[in-house]
Design an enzyme around this catalytic site. Structure first.
Site, PDB file in Angstrom:
ATOM      1  N   HIS A  43      21.462  11.354  25.158  1.00 42.10           N
ATOM      2  CA  HIS A  43      21.953  12.721  25.050  1.00 42.10           C
ATOM      3  C   HIS A  43      21.118  13.618  25.963  1.00 42.10           C
ATOM      4  O   HIS A  43      19.949  13.351  26.217  1.00 42.10           O
ATOM      5  CB  HIS A  43      21.825  13.231  23.616  1.00 42.10           C
ATOM      6  N   CYS A  50      26.486   7.776  23.889  1.00 41.63           N
ATOM      7  CA  CYS A  50      26.101   7.357  22.538  1.00 41.63           C
ATOM      8  C   CYS A  50      27.291   6.697  21.824  1.00 41.63           C
ATOM      9  O   CYS A  50      27.676   5.594  22.168  1.00 41.63           O
ATOM     10  CB  CYS A  50      25.536   8.542  21.756  1.00 41.63           C
TER      11      CYS A  50
END
Length: 486
Positions: free
Chosen positions: A427, A329
């Site tokens: 994630h 991310c």
């Protein structure tokens, strides 16, 4: 419908864990129960099926009830992006960024969202199990409180007060907290739970007797200290390790000032063949097989932190000697050439040079990408599932060699031509056993053991319910939930 609330004398007293335990304990008895946290401040979050965002602890509590996470379970989520400000998320959607003073004036609006979610849940669930936040006795935060007694008063619910005896001073915590409450709030406290006790309970009994006599309230039970319980931390970074075998992969993660979703690393922390090290400011950066740049709530600021603490030089040296590098991310965004924040979404508006390791750039935009996804790693065609939570749009030639092929037809992330660098927006990808094994092999680990993180979490939830069954007064708990005694 009955609402029961768990409040704590301090942060990390065990509120999240106790609510998880009570949810599974009731669910095992056939009770339809749902978790709820009015307001959560955390950088660890989960994506709901309807594309919203809630605290990760509430997602685990939903699992304890065998429910899919829903935004009504955590209607207000605050994600700090500076020492004085936070992104405000209402019903799963980011609505604004505020400093603490501005949010104090916003609480009446936030309370409306809280009560709306509570009302909706009450229409479908006979028991709502509520988790408070921090302590109800924070004098400076009492006005317009929506997280603790302010909520309990608004919905007229009983409260259990939990304290961590392992910290010391448990009786002062419990009595002091109680005495700082108003008379009506004190009347709501129906009992105490002492958490993380180790030793001979007979030696504690005189203190329990004194506490009950002093306050006129029962001790519902004493929960033991559990050494190897590994549920996701709500906010604090969990650095506990499991026992390791002789052959291990050394994985290093920088502790960024605004690190987010560090629960990504829990499967690695629990893996018997991974030595996971979190490196804070001022600590020497050790040799590693794999360096992972984690998610961040303030990517440009955290990139400056990396440079100031010698990480850019250490990463260059690491790659020169054949090490592997991964970004998740915000970490993926750092790997590129440029980071642009024209609207000042994560701090002062402007642009920063990235690490320049992948040919791509990122622009932060107002609309956040929130979705649960499935796909396959391009490394070994390994199945992976995870979730996206990001405001950045990344473009560039590096994306042509994707890290993940998603089932919805999109591609995610990038890999370097030499195979040393991999970045992804996903994630939770280490929670997929096949993907975790593939990534560990890519990083250099041979004969990888497969670890099912979801099975480990489910085992621990069951253990928690067993502790409630054994150590707490089930008759009183059922009574507080509006249920008949068994």
């Amino acid at each position: 419908m009955t609402t029961l609330m768990v409040q704590g004398t301090t942060s990390d007293a065990g509120k999240s864990t106790l609510v998880t335990a009570l949810c599974r304990w009731l669910t095992r008895q056939g009770v339809k129960v749902v978790p709820f946290k009015p307001q959560n401040m955390a950088l660890n979050s989960a994506v709901t099926a309807d594309g919203g965002e809630i605290g990760r602890a509430q997602a685990v509590q939903a699992q304890a009830c065998f429910l899919a996470p829903h935004t009504d379970m955590n209607p207000v989520l605050l994600k700090p992006n500076s020492d004085t400000g936070a992104q405000v998320i209402i019903h799963g959607r980011a609505v604004t960024t505020m400093n603490a003073v501005a949010y104090h004036g916003y609480k009446e609006i936030a309370m409306q969202a809280v009560l709306e979610s509570h009302r909706r849940l009450s229409e479908s669930y006979p028991v709502i199990m509520v988790e408070g936040a921090g302590s109800p006795a924070e004098i400076n935060l009492r006005a317009n409180d929506i997280a603790n007694m302010g909520f309990a008063e608004a919905v007229d619910c009983p409260v259990l007060l939990i304290a961590d005896i392992n910290r010391g001073g448990v009786f002062a915590h419990l009595v002091g907290t109680l005495e700082l409450l108003s008379p009506s709030e004190q009347a709501r406290v129906k009992g105490f739970i002492i958490n993380r006790f180790r030793g001979d309970i007979a030696l504690l009994q005189p203190g329990l007797d004194w506490l009950e006599a002093r306050t006129g309230k029962p001790v519902v039970g004493v929960l033991p200290y559990v050494m190897d319980l590994h549920l996701e931390a709500e906010d604090g970074l969990d650095q506990r390790q499991t026992d390791k075998v002789e052959q291990v992969l050394n994985v290093v993660v920088p502790v960024l000032p605004r690190i987010s979703n560090h629960t990504d690393f829990d499967p690695l922390r629990l893996h018997p063949q991974v030595n996971l090290q979190f490196i804070g400011p001022g600590q020497p950066i050790p040799p590693a097989d794999l360096i992972i740049l984690p998610g961040s709530k303030s990517v440009r600021s955290d990139l400056n932190y990396l440079r100031a603490n010698g990480w850019e030089t250490a990463i260059d040296r690491h790659l020169r000697y054949g090490g592997k590098l991964m970004g998740i991310c915000g970490g993926l965004q750092m790997l590129g050439e440029h980071l642009h924040d024209p609207l000042g979404l994560e701090g002062a508006a402007g642009s920063s040079a990235g690490l320049g390791l992948l040919a791509m750039s990122t622009v932060l935009e107002t609309e956040k990408q929130l979705r649960n996804v499935r796909g396959r790693l391009t490394l070994e065609d390994a199945e992976v599932s995870g979730y996206e939570i990001h405001a950045g749009v990344t473009t560039g030639a590096a994306l042509e060699q994707a890290a993940v092929q998603l089932d919805d037809g999109r591609c995610d992330g990038a890999q370097s031509a030499d195979g040393q660098i991999l970045g992804t927006y996903l994630h939770g990808l280490f929670e997929s056993p096949a993907a975790c094994s593939a990534l560990l092999r890519w990083a250099g680990l041979e004969n990888v053991q497969s670890v099912d993180y979801h099975a480990l979490r489910e085992r621990d939830i069951e253990r928690l319910a067993d502790l409630v069954e054994k150590h707490l007064d089930g008759t009183l708990l059922r009574e507080l939930c509006g249920l008949e005694a068994t």
